[in-house]
Design a protein around this motif. Structure first.
Motif, PDB file in Angstrom:
ATOM      1  N   ARG A 281       0.844  -1.197   0.000  1.00  0.00           N
ATOM      2  CA  ARG A 281       0.000   0.000   0.000  1.00  0.00           C
ATOM      3  C   ARG A 281       0.886   1.257   0.000  1.00  0.00           C
ATOM      4  O   ARG A 281       0.634   2.203  -0.759  1.00  0.00           O
ATOM      5  N   ASP A 282       1.931   1.253   0.836  1.00  0.00           N
ATOM      6  CA  ASP A 282       2.797   2.437   0.932  1.00  0.00           C
ATOM      7  C   ASP A 282       3.520   2.701  -0.386  1.00  0.00           C
ATOM      8  O   ASP A 282       3.647   3.846  -0.820  1.00  0.00           O
ATOM      9  N   LEU A 283       4.003   1.633  -1.027  1.00  0.00           N
ATOM     10  CA  LEU A 283       4.707   1.824  -2.304  1.00  0.00           C
ATOM     11  C   LEU A 283       3.755   2.379  -3.358  1.00  0.00           C
ATOM     12  O   LEU A 283       4.080   3.318  -4.087  1.00  0.00           O
ATOM     13  N   ILE A 284       2.560   1.807  -3.433  1.00  0.00           N
ATOM     14  CA  ILE A 284       1.587   2.265  -4.432  1.00  0.00           C
ATOM     15  C   ILE A 284       1.241   3.733  -4.190  1.00  0.00           C
ATOM     16  O   ILE A 284       1.223   4.554  -5.113  1.00  0.00           O
ATOM     17  N   ALA A 285       1.019   4.084  -2.931  1.00  0.00           N
ATOM     18  CA  ALA A 285       0.696   5.486  -2.600  1.00  0.00           C
ATOM     19  C   ALA A 285       1.865   6.403  -2.951  1.00  0.00           C
ATOM     20  O   ALA A 285       1.671   7.518  -3.455  1.00  0.00           O
ATOM     21  N   SER A 286       3.106   5.924  -2.736  1.00  0.00           N
ATOM     22  CA  SER A 286       4.281   6.777  -2.988  1.00  0.00           C
ATOM     23  C   SER A 286       4.444   7.085  -4.475  1.00  0.00           C
ATOM     24  O   SER A 286       5.123   8.030  -4.850  1.00  0.00           O
ATOM     25  N   LEU A 287       3.808   6.292  -5.330  1.00  0.00           N
ATOM     26  CA  LEU A 287       3.877   6.564  -6.778  1.00  0.00           C
ATOM     27  C   LEU A 287       2.766   7.529  -7.216  1.00  0.00           C
ATOM     28  O   LEU A 287       2.608   7.811  -8.406  1.00  0.00           O
ATOM     29  N   GLY A 288       1.991   8.002  -6.259  1.00  0.00           N
ATOM     30  CA  GLY A 288       0.910   8.932  -6.597  1.00  0.00           C
ATOM     31  C   GLY A 288      -0.335   8.217  -7.080  1.00  0.00           C
ATOM     32  O   GLY A 288      -1.243   8.836  -7.643  1.00  0.00           O
ATOM     33  N   LEU A 289      -0.383   6.905  -6.869  1.00  0.00           N
ATOM     34  CA  LEU A 289      -1.570   6.131  -7.290  1.00  0.00           C
ATOM     35  C   LEU A 289      -2.572   6.067  -6.132  1.00  0.00           C
ATOM     36  O   LEU A 289      -2.175   6.081  -4.964  1.00  0.00           O
ATOM     37  N   PRO A 290      -3.871   5.942  -6.442  1.00  0.00           N
ATOM     38  CA  PRO A 290      -4.860   5.867  -5.365  1.00  0.00           C
ATOM     39  C   PRO A 290      -4.800   4.520  -4.651  1.00  0.00           C
ATOM     40  O   PRO A 290      -4.490   3.497  -5.253  1.00  0.00           O
ATOM     41  N   VAL A 291      -5.088   4.542  -3.346  1.00  0.00           N
ATOM     42  CA  VAL A 291      -5.126   3.292  -2.576  1.00  0.00           C
ATOM     43  C   VAL A 291      -6.517   3.081  -1.963  1.00  0.00           C
ATOM     44  O   VAL A 291      -6.727   2.148  -1.197  1.00  0.00           O
ATOM     45  N   GLU A 292      -7.460   3.963  -2.347  1.00  0.00           N
ATOM     46  CA  GLU A 292      -8.834   3.831  -1.834  1.00  0.00           C
ATOM     47  C   GLU A 292      -9.817   4.267  -2.911  1.00  0.00           C
ATOM     48  O   GLU A 292      -9.463   5.026  -3.813  1.00  0.00           O
ATOM     49  N   ALA A 293     -11.047   3.794  -2.795  1.00  0.00           N
ATOM     50  CA  ALA A 293     -12.122   4.259  -3.679  1.00  0.00           C
ATOM     51  C   ALA A 293     -13.351   4.545  -2.816  1.00  0.00           C
ATOM     52  O   ALA A 293     -14.369   3.870  -2.919  1.00  0.00           O
ATOM     53  N   PRO A 294     -13.255   5.546  -1.935  1.00  0.00           N
ATOM     54  CA  PRO A 294     -14.268   5.718  -0.889  1.00  0.00           C
ATOM     55  C   PRO A 294     -15.640   6.152  -1.404  1.00  0.00           C
ATOM     56  O   PRO A 294     -16.633   5.994  -0.688  1.00  0.00           O
ATOM     57  N   THR A 295     -15.723   6.675  -2.627  1.00  0.00           N
ATOM     58  CA  THR A 295     -17.031   7.151  -3.092  1.00  0.00           C
ATOM     59  C   THR A 295     -17.832   6.041  -3.776  1.00  0.00           C
ATOM     60  O   THR A 295     -18.971   6.248  -4.178  1.00  0.00           O
ATOM     61  N   VAL A 296     -17.224   4.880  -3.900  1.00  0.00           N
ATOM     62  CA  VAL A 296     -17.878   3.809  -4.670  1.00  0.00           C
ATOM     63  C   VAL A 296     -18.828   3.001  -3.773  1.00  0.00           C
ATOM     64  O   VAL A 296     -18.510   2.691  -2.636  1.00  0.00           O
ATOM     65  N   SER A 297     -19.990   2.663  -4.337  1.00  0.00           N
ATOM     66  CA  SER A 297     -20.953   1.874  -3.571  1.00  0.00           C
ATOM     67  C   SER A 297     -20.567   0.393  -3.567  1.00  0.00           C
ATOM     68  O   SER A 297     -20.251  -0.193  -4.607  1.00  0.00           O
ATOM     69  N   ARG A 298     -20.585  -0.207  -2.371  1.00  0.00           N
ATOM     70  CA  ARG A 298     -20.228  -1.630  -2.290  1.00  0.00           C
ATOM     71  C   ARG A 298     -21.201  -2.485  -3.103  1.00  0.00           C
ATOM     72  O   ARG A 298     -20.796  -3.455  -3.751  1.00  0.00           O
ATOM     73  N   ALA A 299     -22.470  -2.094  -3.067  1.00  0.00           N
ATOM     74  CA  ALA A 299     -23.467  -2.882  -3.806  1.00  0.00           C
ATOM     75  C   ALA A 299     -23.135  -2.899  -5.302  1.00  0.00           C
ATOM     76  O   ALA A 299     -23.220  -3.930  -5.969  1.00  0.00           O
ATOM     77  N   ARG A 300     -22.712  -1.741  -5.812  1.00  0.00           N
ATOM     78  CA  ARG A 300     -22.380  -1.644  -7.242  1.00  0.00           C
ATOM     79  C   ARG A 300     -21.131  -2.486  -7.562  1.00  0.00           C
ATOM     80  O   ARG A 300     -21.076  -3.177  -8.577  1.00  0.00           O
ATOM     81  N   VAL A 301     -20.144  -2.430  -6.690  1.00  0.00           N
ATOM     82  CA  VAL A 301     -18.922  -3.226  -6.907  1.00  0.00           C
ATOM     83  C   VAL A 301     -19.278  -4.713  -6.909  1.00  0.00           C
ATOM     84  O   VAL A 301     -18.825  -5.482  -7.772  1.00  0.00           O
ATOM     85  N   GLU A 302     -20.125  -5.117  -5.985  1.00  0.00           N
ATOM     86  CA  GLU A 302     -20.489  -6.542  -5.917  1.00  0.00           C
ATOM     87  C   GLU A 302     -21.295  -6.957  -7.153  1.00  0.00           C
ATOM     88  O   GLU A 302     -21.099  -8.051  -7.695  1.00  0.00           O
ATOM     89  N   GLU A 303     -22.147  -6.041  -7.605  1.00  0.00           N
ATOM     90  CA  GLU A 303     -22.937  -6.320  -8.816  1.00  0.00           C
ATOM     91  C   GLU A 303     -21.997  -6.492 -10.024  1.00  0.00           C
ATOM     92  O   GLU A 303     -22.131  -7.425 -10.819  1.00  0.00           O
TER      93      GLU A 303
END
Ligand code: GLY
Length: 351
Positions: A281-303
């Motif tokens: 997670r730390d390496l990915i974040a250090s490259l400026g890449l996102p490590v979260e998708a907090p606005t996404v609905s879990r129901a939609r991801v599961e669908e």
């Protein structure tokens, strides 16, 4: 550097990596029967498309050029249908070649067209992004989007992929990071020294070595299992949740794979006892890449995950890590999957 993908003893696809390849070496494999070349590009690289068209015309080929929309919009059936029509009108025939020049979505669309137009014509790709060079242009899978991402697709190799490192040298940081996500994926599943390269150099990791190592991993895995009956699935590390996040959040592919890998590392911790999730997670974040998708609905991801091709009778399959460089494919229980989603901020139903 020349990499090859083989089926048995036969070389079915070659990947040329180096500087100055567009100007300095033959773009198309030598063979008889080709008289026309259709060049498919996207808006950002039409200039390169013209350079390639001029070169091929000078070699005696008729050329026809088409500009497809940027990004995933190139993979809509309506766009593909239009390309078929224009190829037909231009008289492109079975012995001819389609050259796809652009990022991952463009070569995906070009590969799908080449595999299906007249039941299949030759494809050659010139990737212009790091993500294309290390992953999307290589491996022979191409698909279009119908509701789910990549829902309809084919397996058919490009005969040649030309990775001109000069084209990658000027890429903005955002595209280096996106491609870095796929390169890191290759590192996590097959080459720990790729991970070390990014740990040491960040986005300044030397491109020649990054591309060379990532292509080595991919070519070896694809050669061992072209049609994904088993081992090839490891290339999907970070992609099961990543594809769903990509569609649900409208994120770029590389960003979504970054989030997907963080989730997959969290799942690995639960399933195999993998102890590198925090470092990842730390390496990915250090490259400026996102490590979260907090606005996404879990129901939609599961669908969206329910539409995923990685589903079988036992449920959805996930690639997890036992250690860096040691992947495994598992059926994960829904509680662990929800905990992995929570690790990237996807916790409950949102509007
Ligand atoms: N075209 C991407 C792959 O075959 O994996």
């Amino acid at each position: 550097m020349r990499h090859v993908i083989t089926e048995g003893e036969e070389v079915v696809s070659e990947i040329l990596v180096g500087p100055g390849l567009i100007d300095g070496s033959p773009l198309l494999p030598e063979r008889d029967g080709r008289s026309q070349v259709a060049i498919l590009t996207q808006p950002a690289v039409t200039g390169l498309g013209e350079v390639v068209a001029e070169r091929l015309a000078a070699e005696g080929y008729g050329t026809v050029s088409m500009t497809l929309p940027d990004g995933e919009a190139a993979k809509r059936m309506g766009v593909i249908e239009d390309v078929y029509r224009r190829l037909g009108t231009a008289g492109v025939a079975r012995g001819d070649t389609i050259v796809g020049i652009g990022g991952g979505a463009l070569t995906d669309a070009a590969g799908f067209v080449a595999a299906t137009y007249m039941r299949g014509v030759e494809a050659v790709f010139i990737p212009t992004t790091l993500l294309g060079a290390v992953d999307a242009a290589i491996g022979g899978k191409s698909a279009v989007n119908v509701d789910g991402k990549n829902l309809a697709g084919v397996f058919r190799h490009p005969t040649r992929v030309v990775v001109d490192l000069d084209l990658l040298a000027e890429l903005p940081e955002s595209l280096l990071a996106e491609g870095g996500a796929e390169a890191l994926k290759s590192g996590y599943i097959g080459d720990p020294s790729l991970v070390a390269l990014y740990e040491t150099h960040g986005l300044g990791a030397p491109l020649a070595e990054v591309v060379d190592r990532a292509v080595t991993v991919k070519a070896e895995v694809v050669s061992s299992d072209f049609t994904e009956r088993g081992r090839r699935a490891i290339l999907n590390y970070g992609h099961t949740i990543g594809h769903a996040v990509e569609v649900a959040a409208g994120m770029s592919h590389g960003d979504a794979v970054a989030v997907g890998m963080v989730a997959a590392a969290a799942l690995s911790e639960m399933v195999t006892g993998f102890d590198g999730a925090t470092e990842q997670r730390d390496l990915i974040a250090s490259l400026g890449l996102p490590v979260e998708a907090p606005t996404v609905s879990r129901a939609r991801v599961e669908e969206l995950m329910a539409l995923d091709k990685k589903r079988d009778d036992g449920g959805l399959r996930f690639v997890v890590l036992e250690a860096v460089g040691r992947p495994a494919v598992v059926h994960a229980d829904p509680t662990s999957v929800r905990a992995a989603l929570a690790a990237v901020g996807i916790e409950e139903q949102k509007p």
